[in-house]
Enzyme design. Structure first.
Site, PDB file in Angstrom:
ATOM      1  N   ASP A 198       0.878  -1.159   0.000  1.00  0.00           N
ATOM      2  CA  ASP A 198       0.000   0.000   0.000  1.00  0.00           C
ATOM      3  C   ASP A 198       0.910   1.201   0.000  1.00  0.00           C
ATOM      4  O   ASP A 198       1.945   1.218   0.678  1.00  0.00           O
ATOM      5  CB  ASP A 198      -0.933   0.018   1.215  1.00  0.00           C
ATOM      6  CG  ASP A 198      -2.062   1.031   1.032  1.00  0.00           C
ATOM      7  OD1 ASP A 198      -2.493   1.238  -0.123  1.00  0.00           O
ATOM      8  OD2 ASP A 198      -2.524   1.609   2.031  1.00  0.00           O
ATOM      9  N   SER A 199       0.573   2.167  -0.790  1.00  0.00           N
ATOM     10  CA  SER A 199       1.441   3.331  -0.930  1.00  0.00           C
ATOM     11  C   SER A 199       0.592   4.572  -1.063  1.00  0.00           C
ATOM     12  O   SER A 199      -0.615   4.512  -1.336  1.00  0.00           O
ATOM     13  CB  SER A 199       2.356   3.174  -2.154  1.00  0.00           C
ATOM     14  OG  SER A 199       1.593   2.929  -3.319  1.00  0.00           O
TER      15      SER A 199
END
Length: 204
Positions: free
Chosen positions: A69-70
């Protein structure tokens, strides 16, 4: 060892194939396996979302699964869009619509106050339930207008002062050296090599 890239984002798949190139693993995607796993990204942190996705895909596939997740954190907006970067406009628009919304919210903010960072958290989960976490970060500034045709997401408006270009203006190999995902990916390579050394080619 087969490793499942737990994403349906073609940009992420492409970058992970480049970042993990040379490892003695076979990278596969959910589409290639016919997997349809829905994991809502409702966590309050990158790690929570990455951990959920990796664990769900590892359990569904029986393979080691890598998920991330970014997000983009802009200081002048109190860290927005952050963990909701992909859903910044409600999750229905394109990349361009999302970064255009960001630029509208930054109207009137001078260049020196447009500091920002990309952050990426990778989770690597095994079918046995082990989860390994690593992170990467890249700092820069938000431009007033997009530049460059490469990359995806907010890359066209993310300026790297030390390189004098946006993330979208970098060649893929150059981006992977400096990006948040590239930096986290180097740590992920080490984790995968340790898993291989400890368990051999078959991790169950």
């Amino acid at each position: 060892m087969r490793v499942l890239l737990a994403t349906n984002n073609p940009g992420k798949v492409r970058e992970y194939c480049e970042i993990l190139d040379g490892l003695p693993v076979e990278l596969v995607t959910p589409q290639e396996l016919g997997l349809a796993v829905e994991v809502p990204e409702t966590g309050e942190t990158y790690e929570e979302n990455a951990r959920r996705k990796a664990s769900a895909y590892a359990a569904a596939s029986g393979l080691v699964a890598l998920a991330d997740d970014s997000g983009l954190e802009v200081d002048a907006l109190g860290g927005e869009p952050g963990v909701r970067s992909h859903r910044y406009d409600g999750g229905l628009g394109s990349d361009a619509e999302r970064y255009r919304l960001l630029l509208r919210r930054l109207e009137g903010v001078p260049p020196e106050r447009r500091t920002a960072r990309f952050r990426c958290v990778i989770a690597i989960a095994t079918p046995r339930g082990q989860v390994h976490i690593c992170e990467g970060e890249c700092s820069g500034l938000i431009l007033g207008e997009p530049r460059g045709e490469g990359g995806f997401g907010y890359d066209p408006v993310f300026w790297l002062p030390e390189l004098g270009r946006t993330m979208a203006e970098l060649a893929p190999e150059e981006k992977n050296r400096v990006s948040h995902r590239g930096r986290a990916g180097l740590k992920a390579r080490e984790i995968l090599l340790r898993l291989l050394a400890a368990d051999g080619p078959e991790i169950a």
